[in-house]
Write a protein that holds these residues in place. Structure first.
Motif, short mmCIF file in Angstrom:
data_model
loop_
_atom_site.label_atom_id
_atom_site.label_comp_id
_atom_site.label_asym_id
_atom_site.label_seq_id
_atom_site.Cartn_x
_atom_site.Cartn_y
_atom_site.Cartn_z
N ALA A 18 0.83 -1.21 0.00
CA ALA A 18 0.00 0.00 0.00
C ALA A 18 0.86 1.26 0.00
CB ALA A 18 -0.92 0.00 1.22
N LEU A 19 2.00 1.22 0.69
CA LEU A 19 2.87 2.40 0.73
C LEU A 19 3.74 2.53 -0.52
CD1 LEU A 19 4.11 2.34 4.44
CD2 LEU A 19 2.34 3.78 3.42
N SER A 20 3.96 1.42 -1.21
CA SER A 20 4.86 1.46 -2.36
C SER A 20 4.33 2.31 -3.50
CB SER A 20 5.14 0.04 -2.87
OG SER A 20 3.98 -0.52 -3.43
N GLU A 21 3.06 2.65 -3.47
CA GLU A 21 2.46 3.49 -4.51
C GLU A 21 2.56 4.98 -4.20
OE1 GLU A 21 1.57 2.31 -7.43
OE2 GLU A 21 2.24 0.38 -6.65
N LEU A 22 2.96 5.33 -2.99
CA LEU A 22 3.12 6.75 -2.65
C LEU A 22 4.30 7.33 -3.43
CD1 LEU A 22 2.62 6.66 1.22
CD2 LEU A 22 1.01 7.47 -0.50
#
Length: 55
Positions: free
Chosen positions: A34-38
């Motif tokens: 989920a954080l890798s798309e920030l």
């Protein structure tokens, strides 16, 4: 007070960490999906990929 190392000529280069320097070191980076798309996280990951690509 400056003390020279016993058995070494003053100013001589002395190898240190010979068993660590030059040896392969694994690198693992874990980021939740989920954080890798920030944008900031993606930019950091891309930067890491560019640094390690030549290795």
């Amino acid at each position: 007070m400056d003390l020279a190392d016993p058995g070494e000529v003053e100013g001589a280069l002395v190898p240190v960490l010979a068993d660590v320097v030059g040896r392969e070191q694994p690198l693992r980076v874990s980021v939740p999906e989920a954080l890798s798309e920030l944008p900031k996280i993606r930019q950091v990951l891309e930067h890491i990929r560019r640094i390690i690509a030549p290795l």
